[in-house]
Design an enzyme around this catalytic site. Structure first.
Site, PDB file in Angstrom:
ATOM      1  N   ASP A  16      49.107  33.509  24.671  1.00 17.53           N
ATOM      2  CA  ASP A  16      48.100  32.447  24.802  1.00 17.53           C
ATOM      3  C   ASP A  16      48.618  31.204  25.523  1.00 17.53           C
ATOM      4  OD1 ASP A  16      46.410  34.119  23.374  1.00 17.53           O
ATOM      5  OD2 ASP A  16      47.009  33.274  21.451  1.00 17.53           O
ATOM      6  N   LYS A  19      47.788  32.251  30.691  1.00 13.67           N
ATOM      7  CA  LYS A  19      48.034  33.170  31.810  1.00 13.67           C
ATOM      8  C   LYS A  19      46.770  33.401  32.643  1.00 13.67           C
ATOM      9  CE  LYS A  19      49.475  36.093  28.667  1.00 13.67           C
ATOM     10  NZ  LYS A  19      49.598  35.250  27.461  1.00 13.67           N
ATOM     11  N   GLY A  43      43.503  38.102  25.208  1.00 14.13           N
ATOM     12  CA  GLY A  43      42.286  37.325  25.454  1.00 14.13           C
ATOM     13  C   GLY A  43      42.676  36.263  26.454  1.00 14.13           C
ATOM     14  N   GLN A 237      50.201  39.047  26.345  1.00 16.12           N
ATOM     15  CA  GLN A 237      51.065  38.603  25.234  1.00 16.12           C
ATOM     16  C   GLN A 237      52.169  37.687  25.793  1.00 16.12           C
ATOM     17  OE1 GLN A 237      50.285  42.344  25.267  1.00 16.12           O
ATOM     18  NE2 GLN A 237      48.477  41.443  24.404  1.00 16.12           N
ATOM     19  N   GLY A 315      39.573  34.834  16.787  1.00 16.69           N
ATOM     20  CA  GLY A 315      39.092  33.556  16.253  1.00 16.69           C
ATOM     21  C   GLY A 315      40.024  32.960  15.206  1.00 16.69           C
TER      22      GLY A 315
HETATM   23  P1  GDP Z   1      46.232  33.477  27.785  1.00 12.60           P
HETATM   24  O1  GDP Z   1      46.062  34.527  26.757  1.00 12.60           O
HETATM   25  O2  GDP Z   1      47.680  33.230  28.116  1.00 12.60           O
HETATM   26  O3  GDP Z   1      45.425  33.709  29.028  1.00 12.60           O
HETATM   27  O4  GDP Z   1      45.710  32.126  27.128  1.00 12.60           O
HETATM   28  P2  GDP Z   1      44.361  31.956  26.254  1.00 12.60           P
HETATM   29  O5  GDP Z   1      43.191  32.005  27.154  1.00 12.60           O
HETATM   30  O6  GDP Z   1      44.363  32.866  25.077  1.00 12.60           O
HETATM   31  O7  GDP Z   1      44.608  30.510  25.649  1.00 12.60           O
HETATM   32  C1  GDP Z   1      44.733  29.395  26.450  1.00 12.60           C
HETATM   33  C2  GDP Z   1      43.622  28.410  26.068  1.00 12.60           C
HETATM   34  O8  GDP Z   1      43.935  27.139  26.593  1.00 12.60           O
HETATM   35  C3  GDP Z   1      42.273  28.770  26.656  1.00 12.60           C
HETATM   36  O9  GDP Z   1      41.270  28.336  25.774  1.00 12.60           O
HETATM   37  C4  GDP Z   1      42.235  27.989  27.956  1.00 12.60           C
HETATM   38  O10 GDP Z   1      40.909  27.682  28.383  1.00 12.60           O
HETATM   39  C5  GDP Z   1      42.949  26.729  27.551  1.00 12.60           C
HETATM   40  N1  GDP Z   1      43.735  26.066  28.620  1.00 12.60           N
HETATM   41  C6  GDP Z   1      44.432  26.618  29.627  1.00 12.60           C
HETATM   42  N2  GDP Z   1      45.118  25.656  30.303  1.00 12.60           N
HETATM   43  C7  GDP Z   1      44.851  24.498  29.673  1.00 12.60           C
HETATM   44  C8  GDP Z   1      45.282  23.146  29.877  1.00 12.60           C
HETATM   45  O11 GDP Z   1      46.093  22.832  30.738  1.00 12.60           O
HETATM   46  N3  GDP Z   1      44.801  22.218  29.003  1.00 12.60           N
HETATM   47  C9  GDP Z   1      43.925  22.524  28.002  1.00 12.60           C
HETATM   48  N4  GDP Z   1      43.513  21.546  27.211  1.00 12.60           N
HETATM   49  N5  GDP Z   1      43.498  23.773  27.800  1.00 12.60           N
HETATM   50  C10 GDP Z   1      43.964  24.746  28.615  1.00 12.60           C
HETATM   51  P1  IMO Z   2      47.411  37.184  25.105  1.00 10.83           P
HETATM   52  O1  IMO Z   2      47.555  38.154  26.261  1.00 10.83           O
HETATM   53  C1  IMO Z   2      48.750  35.998  21.121  1.00 10.83           C
HETATM   54  C2  IMO Z   2      49.935  39.234  18.401  1.00 10.83           C
HETATM   55  C3  IMO Z   2      49.081  39.512  17.187  1.00 10.83           C
HETATM   56  C4  IMO Z   2      50.137  40.016  16.228  1.00 10.83           C
HETATM   57  C5  IMO Z   2      51.065  40.816  17.122  1.00 10.83           C
HETATM   58  C6  IMO Z   2      50.798  42.312  17.145  1.00 10.83           C
HETATM   59  O2  IMO Z   2      46.041  36.652  24.948  1.00 10.83           O
HETATM   60  O3  IMO Z   2      48.462  36.130  25.183  1.00 10.83           O
HETATM   61  P2  IMO Z   2      48.882  43.809  18.222  1.00 10.83           P
HETATM   62  O4  IMO Z   2      47.405  43.797  18.020  1.00 10.83           O
HETATM   63  O5  IMO Z   2      49.319  43.591  19.635  1.00 10.83           O
HETATM   64  O6  IMO Z   2      49.544  45.014  17.620  1.00 10.83           O
HETATM   65  O7  IMO Z   2      49.425  42.553  17.341  1.00 10.83           O
HETATM   66  O8  IMO Z   2      50.891  40.292  18.430  1.00 10.83           O
HETATM   67  N1  IMO Z   2      49.225  39.255  19.702  1.00 10.83           N
HETATM   68  C7  IMO Z   2      48.939  38.170  20.424  1.00 10.83           C
HETATM   69  N2  IMO Z   2      49.128  36.862  20.154  1.00 10.83           N
HETATM   70  N3  IMO Z   2      48.227  36.373  22.309  1.00 10.83           N
HETATM   71  C8  IMO Z   2      48.046  37.678  22.596  1.00 10.83           C
HETATM   72  O9  IMO Z   2      47.639  38.111  23.809  1.00 10.83           O
HETATM   73  C9  IMO Z   2      48.367  38.648  21.617  1.00 10.83           C
HETATM   74  N4  IMO Z   2      48.308  39.995  21.567  1.00 10.83           N
HETATM   75  C10 IMO Z   2      48.838  40.352  20.391  1.00 10.83           C
HETATM   76  O10 IMO Z   2      48.451  38.339  16.720  1.00 10.83           O
HETATM   77  O11 IMO Z   2      50.874  38.934  15.711  1.00 10.83           O
HETATM   78 MG    MG Z   3      45.163  34.802  24.876  1.00  8.90          MG
END
Ligand code: GDP
Ligand code: IMO
Ligand code: MG
Length: 436
Positions: A16, A19, A43, A237, A315
């Site tokens: 998260d 990316k 996600g 991840q 969530g």
């Molecule tokens: P990913 O899994 O690495 O693609 O990251 P996620 O989408 O799960 O989580 C990143 C969250 O931070 C998302 O809700 C993005 O919309 C938000 N986001 C990304 N870059 C920024 C930033 O520079 N500032 C803020 N406030 N939110 C960001």
């Molecule tokens: P993105 O690509 C954050 C975490 C789960 C759990 C562990 C194993 O959005 O960064 P799994 O379902 O893969 O067997 O769960 O890894 N996990 C993540 N945490 N971002 C993710 O993906 C994740 N994908 C899995 O919460 O701790």
């Molecule tokens: Mg994510």
């Protein structure tokens, strides 16, 4: 960007990091975007023109022009969830049919893999991993134990192969269930009772998959590289969730590190160009497992609120803490990171001071490397830096950065011995500053 090379973008923390946003920003420079591991446990959020999209299995390069996007062999794919995701994109005007290619060798997540995921978690009890419940672990387990079904299998005798794999899963599930307590068995039985419904949609998803080019993606990618095309790989991840180098056993079941791009796409290591390592200006984690810089106080709550730190897939509340430079140095090392991208610095815009963990105390002794066991006896050693106390979310150039922020970047670059080339100051595509 290097022609004829593969650049890899991956998370350095516990996922998260942002990316999806950065892959979308970088895509115009590339000919192809490819996912190499993970599945719908990911996600990846993108925001532009007032719209927000969350991608799970589809690469984040899908919104920028007619670029080819590839789901590689290292990915695990759930046809029903893929169908939902692709149809939602279609409905919002993004037709993917010709430009989303799927590897024949990607493994299929079956409905019973998700039941198995729940069964294994129940069996672990208080030691559970806190998985996303998407069947990731059981699907990769079947891959490695040579029992898996692949996308290519849908092209021939699929019903027979599916029935055999399902029967095998049901045997395992029943055997686990017999050792669970009544409440856990009840929950598992509920999943089994609705299995036929899930299965119906899953089989529709299999039919839907056939509408996409199902390809030998290793050949396709290497041919593209031969003709000097450029490829961006999108990790899912993060390094701390890597099955070999992460905080095992609280990890996911794939290699999230740079080497995973080679095995997950069929690319030689000599084809790798830039390795973009992406990190937040602080740190988060979803699910169970050690997290040395986790904050349980008001500051942690403030970061969660300001950063909207809730999982894009489940969530769930994300656990929040200060940036961990010990873990980041380790991540940079195992990935061979050539440049860093720092996200979400805007979340810290209002803080008086910012802390960064520069070393650990392990049972009283100071260490600056990432040790085998971070589950117990680890205490972070912090340096405290002055905050910049400036709303930077509308900035367009690094020339506008306040001195304290420039000092913070210089501090991180020195600690991590790697340049920070991109800074993200908000969720929107436009809130991105590329440094000179
Ligand atoms: P990913 O899994 O690495 O693609 O990251 P996620 O989408 O799960 O989580 C990143 C969250 O931070 C998302 O809700 C993005 O919309 C938000 N986001 C990304 N870059 C920024 C930033 O520079 N500032 C803020 N406030 N939110 C960001
Ligand atoms: P993105 O690509 C954050 C975490 C789960 C759990 C562990 C194993 O959005 O960064 P799994 O379902 O893969 O067997 O769960 O890894 N996990 C993540 N945490 N971002 C993710 O993906 C994740 N994908 C899995 O919460 O701790
Ligand atoms: Mg994510």
């Amino acid at each position: 960007m290097n022609k004829g090379k593969v650049d890899v973008l991956l998370g350095l923390q516990w996922g998260d990091e942002g990316k999806g946003k950065v892959v979308d920003v970088l895509t115009p420079k590339y000919d192809v975007v490819a996912r190499f591991q993970g599945g719908p446990n990911a996600g990846h959020t993108l925001e532009f023109e007032g719209q927000k999209y969350v991608l799970r299995s589809i690469p984040s390069g899908i919104f920028q022009g007619g670029k080819v996007n590839i789901i590689g062999n290292g990915v695990v794919l759930a046809p029903d969830l893929f169908m939902d995701e692709a149809k939602a994109l279609e409905a919002s005007g993004h037709d993917l049919h010709a430009r989303l290619h799927i590897s024949k060798k990607a493994h299929l997540i079956m409905p019973t893999h998700r039941v198995l995921d729940a069964a294994y978690e129940a069996q672990k009890g208080k030691d559970k991993v806190g998985t996303t419940g998407k069947g990731i672990g059981p699907t990769y387990t079947d891959k490695v134990s040579r029992n898996g079904l692949r996308v290519g299998d849908i092209l021939e005798n699929f019903e027979e192969k599916y029935a055999k794999a399902k029967a095998r899963h049901l045997n395992i599930i029943n055997s686990i269930a017999s050792n669970l307590d009544e409440e856990q068995r009840f929950a598992l039985n509920n999943q089994l009772t609705t299995l036929h419904k899930v299965e119906k949609k899953w089989l529709e998803g299999v039919e839907y998959l056939r509408q996409f080019p199902i390809v030998d993606s290793e050949h396709e990618l290497n041919n593209l590289l031969k003709s000097d095309k450029s490829v961006l790989c999108e990790g899912a991840q993060g390094t701390m969730l890597d099955v070999d180098f992460g905080s095992y056993p609280f990890v996911t079941s794939s290699n999230t590190i740079c080497a995973g791009a080679c095995t997950g796409l069929g690319i030689g290591p000599n084809k790798i160009g830039e390795v973009y390592g992406i990190m937040k200006a602080y740190c988060t984690r979803v699910g169970a497992g050690p997290f040395p810089t986790e904050l349980f106080d008001e500051t942690g709550k403030t970061i969660r609120d300001l950063g909207h730190e809730y999982g894009a897939v489940t969530g769930r509340e994300r656990r929040c803490g200060w940036i961990d430079l010990v873990a980041l140095r380790y991540s940079i090392m195992v990935n061979g990171v050539t440049q860093l991208i720092m996200m979400k610095s805007d979340v810290l815009d209002g803080f008086d001071t910012i802390k960064a963990c520069v070393a650990y105390k392990q049972n009283g002794t100071q260490i600056d490397y990432f040790p085998y066991n971070i589950e117990e006896g680890i205490e972070p050693v912090y340096e405290e830096l002055p905050g910049w106390k400036t709303d930077m979310t509308k900035f367009t150039s690094e020339d506008q950065f306040p001195k304290e922020f420039s000092d913070y970047i210089a501090f991180l670059e020195k600690q991590l011995e790697t340049p920070i080339k991109i800074i993200s100051i908000g969720p929107d595509r436009d809130q991105t500053i590329v440094r000179k």
